[in-house]
Structure formats: structure tokens, C-alpha cells
Design a protein around this motif. Structure first.
Motif, PDB file in Angstrom:
ATOM      1  N   GLU A 158       1.488   7.651  -7.901  1.00 29.13           N
ATOM      2  CA  GLU A 158       3.018   6.658  -8.616  1.00 29.13           C
ATOM      3  C   GLU A 158       4.555   6.250  -7.823  1.00 29.13           C
ATOM      4  O   GLU A 158       4.939   4.826  -7.292  1.00 29.13           O
ATOM      5  N   LYS A 159       4.648   7.411  -6.626  1.00 26.40           N
ATOM      6  CA  LYS A 159       5.434   7.326  -5.560  1.00 26.40           C
ATOM      7  C   LYS A 159       4.816   5.904  -4.704  1.00 26.40           C
ATOM      8  O   LYS A 159       5.362   5.385  -3.746  1.00 26.40           O
ATOM      9  N   GLN A 160       3.329   6.306  -4.034  1.00 20.65           N
ATOM     10  CA  GLN A 160       3.024   5.032  -3.108  1.00 20.65           C
ATOM     11  C   GLN A 160       2.881   3.525  -3.989  1.00 20.65           C
ATOM     12  O   GLN A 160       2.671   2.526  -3.706  1.00 20.65           O
ATOM     13  N   LEU A 161       2.475   2.948  -5.036  1.00 20.54           N
ATOM     14  CA  LEU A 161       2.135   2.333  -5.981  1.00 20.54           C
ATOM     15  C   LEU A 161       3.666   1.109  -5.892  1.00 20.54           C
ATOM     16  O   LEU A 161       4.318   0.841  -5.291  1.00 20.54           O
ATOM     17  N   THR A 162       4.837   2.315  -6.440  1.00 17.97           N
ATOM     18  CA  THR A 162       5.681   1.899  -6.174  1.00 17.97           C
ATOM     19  C   THR A 162       6.722   1.497  -4.422  1.00 17.97           C
ATOM     20  O   THR A 162       6.979   0.642  -4.257  1.00 17.97           O
TER      21      THR A 162
ATOM     22  N   ASN B 263       7.677  -2.993  -0.909  1.00 20.82           N
ATOM     23  CA  ASN B 263       7.452  -3.182   0.131  1.00 20.82           C
ATOM     24  C   ASN B 263       7.045  -5.036   0.163  1.00 20.82           C
ATOM     25  O   ASN B 263       7.792  -5.452   0.888  1.00 20.82           O
ATOM     26  N   SER B 264       5.831  -5.153  -0.326  1.00 24.62           N
ATOM     27  CA  SER B 264       5.498  -6.741  -0.920  1.00 24.62           C
ATOM     28  C   SER B 264       6.316  -7.540  -1.039  1.00 24.62           C
ATOM     29  O   SER B 264       6.674  -8.767  -0.888  1.00 24.62           O
ATOM     30  N   HIS B 265       7.148  -6.626  -2.223  1.00 23.10           N
ATOM     31  CA  HIS B 265       8.493  -7.488  -2.787  1.00 23.10           C
ATOM     32  C   HIS B 265       9.676  -8.520  -2.102  1.00 23.10           C
ATOM     33  O   HIS B 265       9.905  -9.646  -1.979  1.00 23.10           O
ATOM     34  N   ALA B 266       9.725  -7.102  -1.064  1.00 21.47           N
ATOM     35  CA  ALA B 266      10.685  -7.712  -0.451  1.00 21.47           C
ATOM     36  C   ALA B 266      10.282  -8.302   0.933  1.00 21.47           C
ATOM     37  O   ALA B 266      11.414  -9.148   0.987  1.00 21.47           O
TER      38      ALA B 266
ATOM     39  N   LYS C 181      -1.391 -16.316  -1.613  1.00 29.28           N
ATOM     40  CA  LYS C 181      -1.479 -14.819  -1.518  1.00 29.28           C
ATOM     41  C   LYS C 181      -1.110 -13.787  -2.451  1.00 29.28           C
ATOM     42  O   LYS C 181      -1.051 -12.916  -2.777  1.00 29.28           O
ATOM     43  N   PHE C 182       0.413 -14.051  -2.556  1.00 26.51           N
ATOM     44  CA  PHE C 182       1.357 -13.063  -3.270  1.00 26.51           C
ATOM     45  C   PHE C 182       0.287 -12.866  -4.219  1.00 26.51           C
ATOM     46  O   PHE C 182       0.474 -12.179  -5.382  1.00 26.51           O
ATOM     47  N   LYS C 183       0.033 -13.905  -5.623  1.00 31.72           N
ATOM     48  CA  LYS C 183      -0.970 -14.041  -6.624  1.00 31.72           C
ATOM     49  C   LYS C 183      -2.268 -12.794  -6.580  1.00 31.72           C
ATOM     50  O   LYS C 183      -2.102 -11.761  -7.473  1.00 31.72           O
ATOM     51  N   THR C 184      -2.806 -13.223  -5.264  1.00 33.55           N
ATOM     52  CA  THR C 184      -3.441 -12.349  -4.873  1.00 33.55           C
ATOM     53  C   THR C 184      -3.035 -10.595  -5.086  1.00 33.55           C
ATOM     54  O   THR C 184      -3.879 -10.177  -5.383  1.00 33.55           O
ATOM     55  N   ALA C 185      -1.842 -10.554  -3.972  1.00 30.90           N
ATOM     56  CA  ALA C 185      -1.688  -8.960  -4.040  1.00 30.90           C
ATOM     57  C   ALA C 185      -1.421  -8.631  -5.217  1.00 30.90           C
ATOM     58  O   ALA C 185      -1.859  -6.922  -5.456  1.00 30.90           O
TER      59      ALA C 185
END
Length: 422
Positions: free
Chosen positions: A70-74, A79-82, A362-366
Motif C-alpha cells: 500500500e505504501k509503494q502504491l501510494t 509521484n505519477s499525479h505530481a 498515456k496518463f489513462k494507461t498509467a
């Protein structure tokens, strides 16, 4: 006989072999039952401790792994959103800056064009006012001359004298002109007069015979003049008519106006000038430069002595309007530059839209991949929970383990436990 000492009272008993064997059997059976009970209790206790320890270790391991996941996923989501938010903000800032530059450039260009138009209109109005003033002065001068002439007409002798003088002047002019043009045509005369001044007054001018008869007719001479940048200042189609150019159907200057206007239009000339010796006694054409634009646009009739002056007058007038032509050409080029700039901006917008769409996909794919990872982790969680449930069931089964169930179908062990119960 065997002697047996009681451990409590210290008395000695005599026991035969049968009794000793029976006592020994009782002792052994009692020890076996005690040892069996102790071992069963110890085994049960160890089993419970092992199960509790295994449950605790498994729960701790599962909770730690789940917390790490859960920590890694968060962190990945953050990071991706930022990163995406930062890129989108940068692109929006660039687009806003570009839009601001475009608006400022368009505003500046509109202001410059507006100022240029205002200056042109102002100068045009000034010229129009000056023209009106000149026209008024001309009318006043004509009125004054007419009044003077009318006053002179009141005196018969002076009138007759003026007419005689005018006739003598015209005859003398015609005689001199005819003498000068002996052996040469009117065309040759005009060309010769022009060539005398070509090197000094008309350095950038073109004055040649019109030899192009593709449209069915042609004029006599074409005059064109340009500035140093190649912009045309003025163009004139010339037609020369001598007295011997009369025909049975064409004897007047007006008979040649239609053809001259057609030649001017076909050769893309601005003005048309008829240099004529026809109608020698016509006072209208003997006054000098005659404007006949009321019949055909930008057309004049002159006598040969006014050939050079008509070029000079039209040329000077065109030079005054050259400034406006140059300014209009600059404005036209500026409009072309603005159009090209808008095309570049449009290309940038399309490229940015394409890249933005690509980044969005790309964002949707991520996001989809993150959702898949979450689903996978949920499945892992469900599997761990299922494993915990199975351990709970195993523990319940261990708790439900009894002597009765253990001895079921085993007569020997059942008999042993029955003896213990008795």
C-alpha cells in the motif's frame, strides 16, 4: 514369597507371585495412563502454542507485506499525479504566455495599421482640400479672365485685333510646326523629343513602340516608369495622329477615343493620351492639354508641343501618390506577416493538442495499470484472508479433538481410556 515394604508405614508385607504380578500390573497401568495423559496434555499445549505462533507470524508477515504494498502504491500514485500535474501546468502556462503574445502582437499590428490609415486619410483629406482650393482659384482666375475678355469684347476694334492676332499666332505656330516636322512623322517627332530628355529627366522610364497586337489592335507608344524598388509609378498609352491620318469615317479626335481606351486597357496602362494635329481650327483642342475623362477614364488630348509637359504633369502627380502606394504595400506585407504568424500559431496549437492528447492517453494507461495493480493486490489480500480462514478452521478442528474421536474405530485405545475412566 516376596517381601514388600510400604513406603508410608514402613511395614513389610509378604506377597505371593500372583499378587505381586497383579500389583505390578496395576502400577504399570497407572503409570502408563499418567504418562499418556501428561503427553496428551503436553502435545495439546504445544499444538496450541504452535498454532498461535504460526497465526501471529503469518498475520505479522501479511500485515507488513500489505502495508509495504500500500505504501509503494501510494507513492507511485502520488509521484505519477505530481509529474502529470506539473507537465500540464507547464503546458498551460506556455499556452497562456503564447496567447498573450499573440494578443499583444495583434493589438500592436492593429494599432499600427490604424495609425497608418489615419495618416493616409489625413494626407488624403489635405490633398483634397488643396485640390478644392486650387479648383476655386482656377474658377476665380477663369472668371477674371472671362470678365476681362468680355470687357474687351465691348470694344469692337480691340476684339477684331485680338482675333486677328490669335489667327496670326496659330498660323505662325502651324507653319513652324509643319516646317519642323518636314521629313519626319509625328511619331518620330515625339520619340525624338523624348530621347532628348531621357538621360536626364527619365532615367527609370520605358518608352517604346507598342508592337503587341495579340488583342486585335495596338497603340503607338507605351510609357512606363518605376521607382528603385520596382514599384510602378505611372504608365501611359500614347496614340499619335497627324493631319494625313484622316479617313473617310474618322476625321475628328473623338473618333479615335474608343480604340485608344481599348489599347490602354489591354496593355494595362493607367492613362491614355492622344497627341493630335487633327481639327486644327478647333479652339477646344488648341487651348493646350484637354481632359476628356468625362467620356473615357483618364484620357487626355494634346497638341505635339505639349507632349513632354503632359508626361511631366502626370508623372509629378503620380510621384505624390507613390508614397501612399508604398505605405499600402508595407501594410499589405505586414498583413502577410500576420497571416504567416497566425499559421505558425495554429500549427503550434495543433501540435500541442496532439501532444496533450498523447499525454492524456498515456496518463489513462498509467491509471489503468495502477487499477490492475490494485486489483491484483486485492486478490492477494483475499487469498491471504482465505488462508487465515483455513487456519482458523484448522484451529477449530484441533480444539474439537477429543479422546472419543481419537479412539473411534480403535478398540485397543478405547479400552485403555475406558479403564482410565473407571
Amino acid at each position: 514369597m516376596n517381601d514388600i515394604i510400604c513406603p508410608n508405614c514402613k511395614k513389610t508385607f509378604k506377597v505371593d507371585e500372583a499378587g505381586f504380578a497383579d500389583i505390578l500390573k496395576q502400577v504399570r497401568d497407572h503409570q502408563f495412563e499418567e504418562e499418556l495423559a501428561n503427553r496428551l496434555a503436553l502435545a495439546d499445549k504445544e499444538k496450541k502454542n504452535a498454532i498461535q505462533l504460526a497465526e501471529a507470524n503469518l498475520k505479522n508477515a501479511l500485515q507488513k507485506e500489505f502495508a509495504d504494498r500500500e505504501k509503494q502504491l501510494t507513492e507511485q500514485q502520488a509521484n505519477s499525479h505530481a509529474r502529470l500535474a506539473k507537465k500540464i501546468a507547464q503546458k498551460e502556462a506556455e499556452l497562456a504566455e503564447m496567447k498573450s503574445k499573440i494578443e499583444n502582437a495583434e493589438t500592436q499590428k492593429k494599432y499600427e495599421v490604424s495609425e497608418a490609415i489615419k495618416n493616409v486619410e489625413k494626407e488624403r483629406d489635405t490633398l483634397a482640400n488643396n485640390l478644392k482650393i486650387k479648383e476655386t482659384e482656377k474658377q476665380l482666375l477663369e472668371k477674371s479672365i472671362r470678365e476681362q475678355f468680355n470687357n474687351k469684347l465691348s470694344v469692337k476694334d480691340e476684339t477684331i485685333k485680338m482675333k486677328d492676332d490669335e489667327i496670326a499666332r496659330l498660323k505662325d505656330f502651324k507653319q513652324k510646326l509643319s516646317t519642323k516636322m518636314v521629313g519626319e512623322t509625328l511619331e518620330q517627332h515625339c520619340e525624338s523629343e523624348f530621347n532628348k530628355l531621357r538621360a536626364t529627366a527619365f532615367q527609370n522610364a520605358y518608352f517604346e513602340k507598342d508592337n503587341d497586337a495579340k488583342q486585335g489592335s495596338k497603340g503607338d507608344f507605351i510609357y512606363r516608369e518605376t521607382d528603385n524598388e520596382g514599384n510602378e509609378i505611372i504608365s501611359i498609352m500614347f496614340e499619335m495622329k497627324n493631319e494625313n491620318d484622316e479617313t473617310s469615317t474618322k476625321k475628328r479626335n473623338e473618333d479615335f477615343f474608343k480604340k485608344l481606351d481599348k489599347d490602354r486597357t489591354d496593355k494595362n496602362c493607367e492613362y491614355a493620351v492622344l497627341v493630335s494635329l487633327l481639327e486644327a481650327e478647333n479652339e477646344f483642342y488648341n487651348t493646350g492639354i484637354v481632359d476628356v475623362s468625362h467620356k473615357y477614364e483618364k484620357m487626355y488630348v494634346v497638341r505635339p508641343q505639349f507632349f513632354i509637359p503632359i508626361i511631366t504633369l502626370l508623372r509629378n502627380a503620380a510621384m505624390n501618390s507613390l508614397k501612399y502606394k508604398q505605405e499600402l504595400n508595407i501594410m499589405r506585407n505586414q498583413n502577410i506577416d500576420i497571416t504567416k504568424f497566425e499559421e505558425k500559431i495554429d500549427a503550434f496549437r495543433k501540435g500541442f493538442a496532439y501532444n496533450y492528447d498523447l499525454a492524456s492517453r498515456k496518463f489513462k494507461t498509467a491509471i489503468d495499470e495502477i487499477d490492475k495493480t490494485i486489483n491484483h493486490l486485492n486478490k492477494t489480500k483475499e487469498a491471504l484472508l482465505s488462508s487465515e480462514n483455513n487456519l482458523r478452521l484448522a484451529n477449530n478442528k484441533a480444539d474439537d479433538l477429543t479422546i472419543k474421536k481419537l479412539t473411534y474405530g480403535n478398540p485397543t485405545m478405547k479400552a485403555k481410556f475406558d479403564d482410565l475412566n473407571q
